[in-house]
Design a protein around this motif. Structure first.
Motif, PDB file in Angstrom:
ATOM      1  N   PRO A 157       0.786  -1.216  -0.093  1.00 24.42           N
ATOM      2  CA  PRO A 157       0.011  -0.107   0.156  1.00 24.42           C
ATOM      3  C   PRO A 157       1.009   1.136  -0.003  1.00 24.42           C
ATOM      4  CG  PRO A 157      -0.958  -1.728   1.611  1.00 24.42           C
ATOM      5  CD  PRO A 157       0.423  -2.260   1.102  1.00 24.42           C
ATOM      6  N   GLU A 158       2.009   1.313   0.713  1.00 21.43           N
ATOM      7  CA  GLU A 158       2.766   2.367   0.700  1.00 21.43           C
ATOM      8  C   GLU A 158       3.613   2.688  -0.749  1.00 21.43           C
ATOM      9  OE1 GLU A 158       4.155   2.187   5.565  1.00 21.43           O
ATOM     10  OE2 GLU A 158       5.271   1.103   4.084  1.00 21.43           O
ATOM     11  N   ILE A 159       4.025   1.635  -1.234  1.00 18.74           N
ATOM     12  CA  ILE A 159       4.374   1.769  -2.618  1.00 18.74           C
ATOM     13  C   ILE A 159       3.174   2.304  -3.523  1.00 18.74           C
ATOM     14  CG2 ILE A 159       5.568   0.499  -4.484  1.00 18.74           C
ATOM     15  CD1 ILE A 159       6.717  -1.477  -2.437  1.00 18.74           C
ATOM     16  N   GLY A 160       2.232   1.589  -3.466  1.00 19.91           N
ATOM     17  CA  GLY A 160       0.982   2.214  -4.497  1.00 19.91           C
ATOM     18  C   GLY A 160       0.833   3.759  -4.329  1.00 19.91           C
ATOM     19  N   ALA A 161       0.864   4.008  -2.778  1.00 16.92           N
ATOM     20  CA  ALA A 161       0.362   5.751  -2.664  1.00 16.92           C
ATOM     21  C   ALA A 161       1.638   6.380  -3.434  1.00 16.92           C
ATOM     22  CB  ALA A 161       0.395   5.715  -1.296  1.00 16.92           C
ATOM     23  N   ARG A 162       3.030   5.892  -3.170  1.00 17.99           N
ATOM     24  CA  ARG A 162       4.138   6.887  -3.783  1.00 17.99           C
ATOM     25  C   ARG A 162       4.025   6.539  -5.228  1.00 17.99           C
ATOM     26  NH1 ARG A 162       9.130   7.352  -1.883  1.00 17.99           N
ATOM     27  NH2 ARG A 162       8.159   7.397   0.352  1.00 17.99           N
ATOM     28  N   LEU A 163       3.656   5.658  -5.946  1.00 11.81           N
ATOM     29  CA  LEU A 163       3.931   5.541  -7.449  1.00 11.81           C
ATOM     30  C   LEU A 163       2.306   5.477  -7.922  1.00 11.81           C
ATOM     31  CD1 LEU A 163       6.447   2.773  -7.713  1.00 11.81           C
ATOM     32  CD2 LEU A 163       6.630   5.004  -7.689  1.00 11.81           C
ATOM     33  N   TYR A 164       1.322   5.684  -7.263  1.00 10.18           N
ATOM     34  CA  TYR A 164      -0.077   6.095  -7.871  1.00 10.18           C
ATOM     35  C   TYR A 164      -0.493   4.673  -8.574  1.00 10.18           C
ATOM     36  CZ  TYR A 164       2.161  10.579  -7.163  1.00 10.18           C
ATOM     37  OH  TYR A 164       2.649  11.573  -6.398  1.00 10.18           O
ATOM     38  N   LEU A 165      -0.244   3.471  -7.811  1.00 12.05           N
ATOM     39  CA  LEU A 165      -0.860   2.241  -8.222  1.00 12.05           C
ATOM     40  C   LEU A 165      -1.640   1.685  -7.048  1.00 12.05           C
ATOM     41  CD1 LEU A 165       2.615   1.126  -9.530  1.00 12.05           C
ATOM     42  CD2 LEU A 165       0.870   1.893 -11.183  1.00 12.05           C
ATOM     43  N   THR A 196      -1.603  -3.996  -7.986  1.00 16.00           N
ATOM     44  CA  THR A 196      -0.773  -3.762  -9.312  1.00 16.00           C
ATOM     45  C   THR A 196       0.578  -3.968  -8.752  1.00 16.00           C
ATOM     46  OG1 THR A 196      -2.494  -2.485 -10.439  1.00 16.00           O
ATOM     47  CG2 THR A 196      -0.238  -2.197 -10.958  1.00 16.00           C
ATOM     48  N   VAL A 197       0.907  -3.429  -7.745  1.00 17.31           N
ATOM     49  CA  VAL A 197       2.077  -3.298  -6.867  1.00 17.31           C
ATOM     50  C   VAL A 197       2.774  -4.928  -6.857  1.00 17.31           C
ATOM     51  CG1 VAL A 197       3.811  -2.916  -4.868  1.00 17.31           C
ATOM     52  CG2 VAL A 197       1.928  -1.369  -5.933  1.00 17.31           C
ATOM     53  N   GLN A 198       1.716  -5.623  -6.603  1.00 15.33           N
ATOM     54  CA  GLN A 198       2.190  -7.039  -6.278  1.00 15.33           C
ATOM     55  C   GLN A 198       2.394  -7.681  -7.605  1.00 15.33           C
ATOM     56  OE1 GLN A 198       2.914  -8.645  -3.576  1.00 15.33           O
ATOM     57  NE2 GLN A 198       3.381 -10.526  -4.744  1.00 15.33           N
ATOM     58  N   TYR A 199       1.780  -7.331  -8.427  1.00 20.08           N
ATOM     59  CA  TYR A 199       1.788  -7.830  -9.952  1.00 20.08           C
ATOM     60  C   TYR A 199       3.152  -7.549 -10.455  1.00 20.08           C
ATOM     61  CZ  TYR A 199       1.108  -7.172 -15.079  1.00 20.08           C
ATOM     62  OH  TYR A 199       1.333  -7.495 -16.479  1.00 20.08           O
ATOM     63  N   HIS A 200       3.639  -6.119 -10.108  1.00 18.00           N
ATOM     64  CA  HIS A 200       4.984  -5.785 -10.536  1.00 18.00           C
ATOM     65  C   HIS A 200       6.144  -6.594 -10.007  1.00 18.00           C
ATOM     66  CE1 HIS A 200       3.852  -2.884 -13.653  1.00 18.00           C
ATOM     67  NE2 HIS A 200       3.213  -2.083 -12.729  1.00 18.00           N
ATOM     68  N   LEU A 201       5.946  -6.835  -8.634  1.00 15.74           N
ATOM     69  CA  LEU A 201       6.835  -7.522  -7.923  1.00 15.74           C
ATOM     70  C   LEU A 201       7.115  -8.772  -8.411  1.00 15.74           C
ATOM     71  CD1 LEU A 201       6.380  -6.217  -4.235  1.00 15.74           C
ATOM     72  CD2 LEU A 201       8.491  -5.991  -5.782  1.00 15.74           C
ATOM     73  N   ARG A 202       5.721  -9.743  -8.588  1.00  7.83           N
ATOM     74  CA  ARG A 202       6.286 -10.944  -9.397  1.00  7.83           C
ATOM     75  C   ARG A 202       6.706 -10.729 -10.451  1.00  7.83           C
ATOM     76  NH1 ARG A 202       0.719 -11.288  -7.943  1.00  7.83           N
ATOM     77  NH2 ARG A 202      -0.090 -11.092  -9.969  1.00  7.83           N
ATOM     78  N   LYS A 203       6.803  -9.957 -11.379  1.00  5.39           N
ATOM     79  CA  LYS A 203       7.459 -10.207 -12.772  1.00  5.39           C
ATOM     80  C   LYS A 203       8.999  -9.668 -12.192  1.00  5.39           C
ATOM     81  CE  LYS A 203       5.610  -7.972 -16.212  1.00  5.39           C
ATOM     82  NZ  LYS A 203       5.365  -6.733 -16.895  1.00  5.39           N
ATOM     83  N   VAL A 204       9.257  -8.809 -11.264  1.00  3.35           N
ATOM     84  CA  VAL A 204      10.650  -8.224 -11.055  1.00  3.35           C
ATOM     85  C   VAL A 204      11.390  -9.705 -10.343  1.00  3.35           C
ATOM     86  CG1 VAL A 204      11.988  -7.017  -8.968  1.00  3.35           C
ATOM     87  CG2 VAL A 204      10.170  -5.944 -10.225  1.00  3.35           C
TER      88      VAL A 204
END
Length: 923
Positions: A881-889, A893-901
């Motif tokens: 949630p903190e990453i989402g608030a910083r990057l407007y996601l 979606t943050v978890q989706y990007h982390l899986r790809k990372v």
């Protein structure tokens, strides 16, 4: 009471045709059912069938997909967040699961709290609520008549639509045309029915057999528009249909349709006409309100039956007109007295505590002539609208309040305030009309200054730089002394710098006397003194004043609670100081601090302005991917707030990344669009920035002749704060082409800069030019000093350029082994930066020395810019949630990007991120 006409029944016959449109919408629903977010815009003329398509979609999706709907209403366009209230009012309890700032902003937007409705936080909250709802079941949000949705709501929803990734959420917008808020979303254009389908629709609507020629003529004249087919066939007699005499002529279809609705209105009994006008004036569509208004007017409820029988509207759970055109035609077709009676009744039955703004609006439409009570209520509504971010709505309320105001001084004040709000909303023509009206009345000296100030800012917004600066200087003179006069003069000084016009100096020199009362403890006063000296007397003379201002700004930034600046002019004046004084640490501190302060206060305009400086900071520090992330954040702010995106920053980052096609395309757009900072024209600075970006691209590609032709005129302009960017390109192009005279000019200029501002950054660049203008082995020592000083300044891009130019110089001298060392350093630095074209240039030079090419290690370069940003924040310990608030996601979606990372880096947990990513960025 439920009044429903047969043709308006809820169960509609199946759609005819529409296979391509339905296929596109079915694909969206399939993706949503599969857990993927999607959005689409259905665009087409009135009556073309957009509403029928979304009705059909919603009907077919119901069951396993939850459907939320909102319909834009023209009369509610000025009520901020009215659309979100309609869409999310029934699920507002989900706001409790949001982070506190987002929850407070959303509840404020929905009228359920007192917190200001920061547009960015509201947009993030909408994304969060829809994402949360989709965990229960796939979610479909349908926005019909989006062209009439209030701007605040459509911005929040379009912001959400652009960020749907791993959420099972679909967003469908139906609109007459694609406005700027919806531009770029997937588009399905809805056109007329095919001839066979249009004919079948006519056969459904007309009981009597149609003459084949008339049938063909109806289909042709209406271009297959379904509503036009139904309404025109309904509006002509059987005799006319038989002979074709009642068919429309050359007037637009919308006019014919509206005329038909007005004819039906006129044919109704008087009580029915009045009650239908009440329904048209009440955009909420609540039957209870309609019946209460009828009671207030003494009208029997049965008076509505003839209107329902005529097919104008239906009354069920909501009062719904057959088509939005019917509502607008009836309202405009009614006489003034009928409209006033309707609004008066609606004002009387609207709860002043629950809906004060709508009550105030109805009351204002019901009066004739001045009415201070109605005007004061509208002014209170304007204050509430402005607090919720509805600048245009606030202006509309104040404009109407001024019309109802008898007191001349109060009327002028309201007109000026409304004009200022319209100016901020970008409605410059309307703002000028109100300023003209204000100027016609008796104005005080302070009001006269405010009018001139507003005209000056509008002139700048229209790229009339000379007029704008002169008007601002005049306003400052009229204000005479004090912080407002100084702030106005700073606007003029910064505008003069942006528009790059020499004839502004005379205007500004005469304004210097306003500074007789400079406060040495005021950062604003020191900044104004420095900027005025810079624009009127040049850099060398202004350097001491610039240093005093920079020291004050740095002290503010280092304070425990750094202050927030009051305007974009002040912000840009401060953030450009470090570039002029070659102070790299101050540049990082000020940009980072002002971004953090603006973000913490929710000041979107200032945040947008501060973020415009971050991309080139990241480039200078060797992080092109970080620069891209900064550009994306700026675009997110623009989408949420309605500001113009900074095309210039995207252009310059594209040039440094070596993206030839993107750079050329954006350069053309910047030269043609002239998109500058809100409230100030960039003037010919746009051309300068486009030329600079293409110079970078040409230098990187080895097209030095082209680069030199571009950069020499830029250097000669000596534009404030651009020297640290333009000088390196001039030196590079001149070194590649052997333009000794230009190198000598650059050396002499840098010597003056170092004398006025001796820092590692300025000295490092001066040593580079000395190396290129020095014969023999002494040049090597100057290159070494250049690299050492630039390393001390932490300007990675310049360190790489000194290595590159040193290596190329050594290769020309035949020192191939030494050349390889420097060229390899440049190649690796540029590869790490993400500056591919410069890295390729270094590689070509290496091969010319006989060295073999080295493939750069992938590392986190395999990640996209957004993936790397998510990964860096996760490595720093932030939650989703903190990453989402910083990057407007959204968190999903943050978890989706982390899986790809994790997949790309070959790791299995967040704890391994720091090691896989390498050293973190410092800023």
């Amino acid at each position: 009471m439920t009044l429903t006409a047969a043709h308006g029944a809820a169960t509609s016959p199946p759609l005819l045709g529409r296979e391509p449109e339905r296929a596109a919408l079915d694909a969206l629903v399939r993706a949503v059912r599969g857990g993927q977010g999607r959005a689409v815009v259905l665009a087409g003329e009135p009556g073309i069938g957009k509403s029928a398509l979304v009705d059909d979609l919603a009907h077919r999706a119901e069951g396993d997909v939850r459907v939320l709907r909102v319909t834009g209403v023209q009369a509610e366009m000025e009520l901020p967040f009215a659309g979100l209230h309609q869409l999310l009012g029934g699920v507002s309890d989900r706001a409790e699961r949001l982070p506190p700032p987002q929850r407070a902003a959303l509840l404020g937007a929905l009228g359920l709290g007192d917190h200001p409705a920061n547009p960015l936080l509201v947009a993030l909250a909408v994304l969060g609520v829809l994402s949360d709802l989709s965990t229960d079941a796939p979610l479909l949000c349908v926005v019909d008549d989006a062209q009439w949705l209030d701007r605040e709501s459509v911005r929040a929803l379009s912001f959400t639509a652009r960020r749907l990734r791993a959420e099972a959420v679909g967003l469908v917008f139906a609109a007459r045309e694609v406005g700027p808020e919806l531009a770029g979303l997937p588009l399905v254009t809805v056109t007329g029915l095919r001839t066979a389908d249009a004919g079948a629709l006519l056969d459904r609507a007309v009981a009597a057999p149609l003459d084949p020629a008339v049938r063909h003529l109806l289909v042709t004249e209406t271009r297959g528009n379904p509503l036009a087919l139904l309404e025109l066939s309904r509006g002509v007699s059987a005799t006319d249909l038989g002979g074709g005499f009642g068919l429309p002529g050359a007037a637009p279809l919308a006019e014919h349709l509206e005329a038909g609705y007005r004819r039906r209105l006129v044919a109704l009994p008087a009580d029915s006409r009045q009650l239908v006008v009440v329904a048209a004036a009440d955009v909420v569509g609540d039957p209870t309100v309609l019946w209460q208004a009828a009671d207030h007017l003494g009208l029997p409820h049965e008076a509505l039956s003839p209107a329902v029988a005529a097919g104008l509207l239906t009354v069920g759970a909501r009062v719904e007109f057959r088509h939005p055109l019917a509502r607008s035609a009836i309202y405009r077709g009614a006489d003034d007295e009928a409209r006033r009676r309707a609004h008066g009744a609606l004002a009387a039955v609207t709860d002043p505590d629950q809906d004060p703004d709508r009550r105030a609006w109805h009351a204002a439409q019901a009066v004739v002539g001045p009415d201070e009570a109605a005007a004061a209520a509208l002014e209170r509504s304007a204050r509430r609208a402005e607090a919720r971010g509805g600048v245009a709505a606030a202006a509309t309320f104040l404009d109407r309040a001024a019309v109802l105001t008898a007191d001349p001084a109060r009327r002028v004040r309201r007109l000026i305030e409304a004009a200022a709000l319209l100016r901020d909303a970008g409605a410059l023509d309307r703002a000028l009309v109100l300023l003209d009206a204000a100027e016609a009345g008796p104005v005080s000296e302070e009001q006269a200054a405010a009018i001139v100030l507003a005209r000056g800012v509008i002139a700048l917004g229209r790229h009339h730089g000379s007029d704008g600066v002169r008007l601002l200087v005049t306003a400052a003179h009229r204000l005479r002394t004090g912080s407002q006069a100084h702030a106005t003069l700073l606007e003029a000084v910064m505008a003069a710098m942006f528009v790059l016009e020499e004839d502004q100096k005379a205007d500004l020199v005469g304004a210097a006397r306003i500074l007789d009362d400079v406060d040495p403890d005021s950062t604003l006063d020191l900044l104004l003194e420095a900027r005025l000296a810079r624009v009127t007397h040049g850099f060398t003379a202004a350097a001491p004043a610039l240093r005093r201002a920079l020291d004050a700004a740095v002290a503010d930034a280092r304070a425990p609670d750094p202050p927030m600046v009051s305007s974009l002019a002040t912000l840009w004046g401060i953030l450009s100081l470090p570039n002029e004084l070659w102070d790299a640490p101050a540049r990082r501190l000020l940009i980072t601090t002002h971004i953090d302060v603006a973000r913490s206060h929710g000041a979107l305009t200032l945040l947008h302005g501060a973020l415009a400086h971050r991309p080139l900071l990241k480039v200078a520090e060797g992080d092109v991917d970080g620069a891209r992330l900064a550009v994306e954040e700026g675009q997110s702010i623009a989408q949420a707030s309605g500001a113009a995106p900074w095309v210039q920053t995207r252009l310059m980052v594209a040039a440094w990344a070596g993206d030839e096609d993107e750079t050329r395309r954006l350069a053309r757009a910047v030269r043609g669009d002239g998109a500058g900072p809100p409230g100030a024209s960039m003037g010919s600075l746009d051309t300068l920035l486009a030329d600079y970006a293409e110079t970078v691209l040409d230098n990187a590609a080895g097209r030095a002749d082209a680069a030199l032709r571009r950069v020499v005129p830029l250097f000669e302009r000596d534009f404030f704060a651009m020297g640290p960017w333009i000088l390196p390109e001039l030196v590079d192009a001149a070194a590649q082409t052997g333009a000794t005279a230009e190198l000598v000019r650059a050396r002499d200029w840098m010597e003056q800069q170092v004398a006025a501002a001796p820092t590692p950054w300025s000295i490092g660049l001066a040593e580079r030019v000395r190396a290129l203008t020095t014969d023999g082995d002494a040049a090597g020592e100057h290159f070494r000093l250049s690299i050492d000083h630039l390393l001390a300044a932490s300007v990675t891009a310049e360190v790489a350029r000194s290595h590159l130019l040193c290596g190329e110089w050594l290769r020309r001298r035949g020192a191939r082994a030494d050349a390889r060392h420097h060229l390899r350093q440049a190649e690796q630095a540029y590869l790490a930066m993400g500056a591919g074209a410069f890295a390729a240039r270094a590689t070509r030079a290496l091969r010319a020395t006989g060295a073999a090419a080295v493939v750069a290690e992938a590392g986190d370069r395999a990640l996209t810019a957004q993936e790397r940003g998510v990964a860096r924040l996760a490595a720093d310990g932030l939650t989703n949630p903190e990453i989402g608030a910083r990057l407007y996601l959204s968190p999903r979606t943050v978890q989706y990007h982390l899986r790809k990372v994790f997949s790309k880096l070959g790791i299995g947990s967040r704890h391994e991120l720091a090691g896989a990513l390498g050293p973190p960025d410092d800023a």
